[in-house]
Every structure is written in C-alpha cells, then in structure tokens.
Design a protein around this motif. Structure first.
Motif, PDB file in Angstrom:
ATOM      1  N   TYR A 100      -3.360  -3.337 -13.402  1.00 23.73           N
ATOM      2  CA  TYR A 100      -4.373  -3.768 -12.434  1.00 23.73           C
ATOM      3  C   TYR A 100      -5.334  -2.586 -12.305  1.00 23.73           C
ATOM      4  CZ  TYR A 100      -5.987  -6.141  -8.109  1.00 23.73           C
ATOM      5  OH  TYR A 100      -6.732  -6.797  -7.133  1.00 23.73           O
TER       6      TYR A 100
ATOM      7  N   LEU B  14      -9.228  -1.169  -0.734  1.00 22.03           N
ATOM      8  CA  LEU B  14      -8.216  -2.057  -1.314  1.00 22.03           C
ATOM      9  C   LEU B  14      -8.289  -3.446  -0.690  1.00 22.03           C
ATOM     10  CD1 LEU B  14      -5.105   0.287  -1.592  1.00 22.03           C
ATOM     11  CD2 LEU B  14      -6.470  -0.643  -3.457  1.00 22.03           C
TER      12      LEU B  14
ATOM     13  N   PRO C 183       1.106  -2.492  -9.604  1.00 23.02           N
ATOM     14  CA  PRO C 183      -0.159  -2.583 -10.344  1.00 23.02           C
ATOM     15  C   PRO C 183      -0.060  -2.213 -11.821  1.00 23.02           C
ATOM     16  CG  PRO C 183      -0.161  -0.693  -8.887  1.00 23.02           C
ATOM     17  CD  PRO C 183       1.073  -1.469  -8.555  1.00 23.02           C
TER      18      PRO C 183
ATOM     19  N   LEU D 237     -11.122  -5.169  -2.314  1.00 21.29           N
ATOM     20  CA  LEU D 237     -10.757  -5.539  -3.684  1.00 21.29           C
ATOM     21  C   LEU D 237      -9.876  -6.785  -3.685  1.00 21.29           C
ATOM     22  CD1 LEU D 237     -10.537  -4.911  -6.763  1.00 21.29           C
ATOM     23  CD2 LEU D 237      -8.508  -3.536  -6.196  1.00 21.29           C
ATOM     24  N   PHE D 238      -8.881  -6.823  -2.819  1.00 21.53           N
ATOM     25  CA  PHE D 238      -7.975  -7.974  -2.772  1.00 21.53           C
ATOM     26  C   PHE D 238      -8.736  -9.249  -2.411  1.00 21.53           C
ATOM     27  CE2 PHE D 238      -4.339  -4.906  -1.427  1.00 21.53           C
ATOM     28  CZ  PHE D 238      -4.236  -4.460  -2.734  1.00 21.53           C
TER      29      PHE D 238
ATOM     30  N   PHE E 127       0.841  -1.192   0.000  1.00 20.50           N
ATOM     31  CA  PHE E 127       0.000   0.000   0.000  1.00 20.50           C
ATOM     32  C   PHE E 127       0.877   1.244   0.000  1.00 20.50           C
ATOM     33  CE2 PHE E 127      -2.930   2.836   2.647  1.00 20.50           C
ATOM     34  CZ  PHE E 127      -3.677   3.229   1.557  1.00 20.50           C
TER      35      PHE E 127
ATOM     36  N   TYR F 185      -7.265  -1.483  -8.994  1.00 18.21           N
ATOM     37  CA  TYR F 185      -6.352  -0.934  -7.991  1.00 18.21           C
ATOM     38  C   TYR F 185      -5.953   0.493  -8.373  1.00 18.21           C
ATOM     39  CZ  TYR F 185      -2.261  -1.097  -4.786  1.00 18.21           C
ATOM     40  OH  TYR F 185      -1.346  -0.872  -3.789  1.00 18.21           O
TER      41      TYR F 185
ATOM     42  N   ARG G  57      -0.094  -7.050  -7.192  1.00 18.03           N
ATOM     43  CA  ARG G  57      -0.490  -6.118  -6.134  1.00 18.03           C
ATOM     44  C   ARG G  57       0.686  -5.223  -5.740  1.00 18.03           C
ATOM     45  NH1 ARG G  57      -3.756  -9.845  -1.871  1.00 18.03           N
ATOM     46  NH2 ARG G  57      -1.592 -10.210  -1.239  1.00 18.03           N
TER      47      ARG G  57
END
Length: 402
Positions: A388, A311, A343, A314-315, A78, A391, A340
């Motif tokens: 991605y 997030l 992205p 989403l994951f 992140f 993301y 991840r």
C-alpha cells in the motif's frame, strides 16, 4: 544564583554540583567516571516565562494527539505501523540501516532476503515496547525490574545477544572515543549502577505521587537524561532511554496510546542533543535541556497529529474508489480493510486478516492493484507481495536509512 548565558529565558540556574567523579582503573588506565547526583536537581528547575508557555503548548499538543488517534477508523491500525516507524527511527540512531518496508517484509515470514541483523534489532525494539506496555496495563510499576525485562527483549536476538540482555553491566563502559581516556563521557563505575538506578526509580515514582511537584513532561525530561547518564547496560541504552519517555507518559495518563516518540527529533538534532546532555552534566543546565525536550514534544506531537489526519484523508479517498464495484464490492472492502492493517502483505496474510477465501483474496488484491491502491512488488506469479504505497510513503517520511 548566577545565570548562564545563551539558555532559554535569558539563562538558567548554575548548579555547583550535578554529580561527582569517581577515580577507578580499567585495563590499567585511570578513569574519571561520573556519578550523577540524585534527582530532582538542586536548586530546583526554573519553569517560568517562555519555558512555562512552551510546556503548556507541548502538553496541549499531546492532548490533541490523544484526541485525533480516536478519530481513526481503527486506532490499533495506526498504532501497528506507527510503533514500527518509531522502532526503525530509534534503531537508526544506533546505526542500523533498515527501512520500514524491510521490517514489514521481515515480519512476513514468507518474504526471504531481508538484511537480518538490522531488522532483527528493529523487530526486537517492537517486542520490548509491547512488553513494557503490557506490563504497565497489568499494573506493574515502571521500575528497574521492568526496564531490565524490556532490555532483555531489546537484546534478545541479533548483535546484542551477547551483551548481557536484561542485566545491568558489570564492567565500565564509555561514550565516544576508543578508550575511557579519550571518551566524551564515562558513566558511573559498575559498582554504582544499582544504587543510581534505585535512586532514579525513586524519582520516577516520586513524581507520580507528587513528592517532587514537577509537571509530567518535565519529569520525563529529567528521567531521560539521568538514565542516559547512568548508562546502566552494556548496549541498548539509547533505545531504552527513548522508550522510557513514552512509557512514563503512558503511565502518567498523558497519553492513552504510545504515539509520541522523540527519535526523529533527536535524529534530526543529534549534535544539539548530545551537547545539551553534556551541558546538564557539566554545568547543571537543566533548563536548556528541558527547553529542547519540550520543543521536541510539541513538534513531534503536532507532526503525529498531521500524519494521522493525512492517513484519514487517504483512507477516505481510497474508500471512494471502492464505490460502484457491484457484487465484488463487499469483498474488496473487506480486503482493503485488511490492507490498511498490514500495508505490506501477501495473499495468504490478507486471506487470514479478512476472512476471505484464498482465491477471493487473490482477486481482491488484483482489483486493488487495478484501482491504483495496491502495487505488486515481486514481479512473479507465485508468492506475490503487495504494498500500500501511499500509506507506506506517509509513515516512512523521515525514516529513511541514514
């Protein structure tokens, strides 16, 4: 003590002297340059009533942000993207026109054609922040020397490379207008910069050791304005002044990770931001500025918590799509974990991040495309790049070019 109408709590203290003007000349023109008085303000700032309540909410929001970042499967993941989002936003305030995808493409050396000057500026911001954090983690003090080091990285490449990177200015600058005479604000003469920065450094350290009895968020709010008022460098003052906020919060232990950035808040309220800086300089209205700053901290920290939670959701949702893939499942999950981390990636980068072979990395990316998680963005058969999208969409909100 008299009151100024229209500021929080029904008014704030009128301070007779927030600095002095020094008359100098630049290019044959008489200049009234403002030299700020040392911090803390005199009389002291009033943190009471609604302003105290706002401070407490802002501090609580910072605590929630620190907590939620620990829930992410990999906080560094992140952090990687969030720091780049901040670099983008802070640089956009200065006029760059890059997007998050531009920056990530630039960092993929195999991706040509990205607008160079703008992206170099954003990439240099990331380098400056990372240098500052590394130095603090080594125990180096948050000081004028460290700010000069960070500035050296901010302006190391691109348009600012000829603007004395890492050195205090040796000439007069001004804000707004085409010359000092019609400028909105003229910072201290160059001969005063070193002394002003020395006083600011003392204030930063004094707050850490309790000499000023100021809450950390208020301490950072005051230091930011003072830095912007001194404007110690020829270029990059805005970016470094915004970095100073997060560095102070990290240094004070309010945050463990650099996840609180006010650039989007300042970008969305740009006119009010400059109006309040002028209010401090002209009337000493620190309380109105602190109210605005704390509102920004609360809303920004809450938004960052919401982003982290989105997030996470989403994951989880995308990991569910990987269930039932049979023998390819473990490889695809490895590849997804790498996606991840980056992205916007290539087969080569995914291979290096995941430890998969090149052919397997290619097959994994094709599977992720079929599952609707990744998208191939080049349209070619060689040197393909993958995004991605979901993301990037979450991280890119508010970070579109101006």
């Amino acid at each position: 003590m008299t009151r100024i109408q229209g500021s929080p709590q029904g008014g704030s203290v009128r301070r007779d002297s927030t600095g002095r003007y020094e008359i100098t000349s630049t290019a044959g023109e008489v200049v009234r340059a403002f030299v700020p008085a040392p911090l803390p303000p005199d009389p002291p700032v009033l943190l009471e009533g609604p302003l105290q309540a706002l401070h407490d909410r802002a501090l609580l929001a910072c605590g929630r942000l620190d907590g939620v970042s620990a829930l992410l499967p990999d906080p560094e993941l992140f952090l990687y993207a969030y720091v780049r989002r901040e670099a983008l936003l802070s640089s956009q305030i200065e006029g760059t026109q890059s997007s998050l995808s531009d920056l990530l493409l630039f960092e993929l050396e195999e991706a040509p054609g990205v607008p160079f000057d703008d992206v170099v500026e954003v990439s240099s911001y990331v380098a400056g922040l990372e240098h500052g954090l590394a130095r603090l983690s080594e125990g180096f003090p948050l000081s004028s020397r460290l700010l000069r080091e960070i500035h050296g990285r901010l302006l190391a490449r691109g348009r600012g490379a000829d603007r004395l990177p890492g050195e205090f200015r040796r000439s007069q600058n001004w804000i707004g207008g085409t010359r000092p005479g019609n400028a909105r604000f003229v910072p201290p003469p160059p001969a005063q910069v070193e002394a002003c920065m020395g006083q600011l450094e003392q204030f930063i350290h004094g707050g850490q050791h309790g000499e000023h009895s100021l809450p950390v968020l208020v301490h950072a709010a005051l230091a930011h304005v003072q830095f912007e008022t001194i404007h110690p460098f020829l270029d990059g003052n805005g970016r470094l002044g915004r970095l100073l906020i997060v560095l102070m919060l990290i240094d004070a232990g309010v945050l463990q990770q650099p996840l609180l950035y006010l650039s989007l808040f300042f970008k969305e309220h740009r006119s009010r931001y400059y109006e309040l800086l002028d209010g401090v300089r002209q009337q000493g209205d620190w309380e109105a500025w602190i109210d605005f700053f704390l509102e920004g901290v609360e809303s920004t920290a809450s938004a960052a918590v919401a982003t982290a939670q989105r997030l996470l959701a989403l994951f989880r949702a995308d990991e569910e799509r990987l269930v039932g893939l049979g023998r390819s499942g473990p490889s695809v999950r490895q590849g997804y974990a790498a996606l991840r981390q980056r992205p916007l990636t290539s087969t080569k980068q995914l291979k290096e991040l995941s430890g998969l072979s090149f052919p397997t990395a290619g097959k994994v990316l094709e599977t992720l495309v079929e599952l609707g998680i990744a998208r191939e963005i080049t349209g070619g058969r060689r040197n393909r790049l993958f995004a991605y999208d979901a993301y990037l969409a979450i991280l890119g909100e508010g970070a579109e070019p101006l």
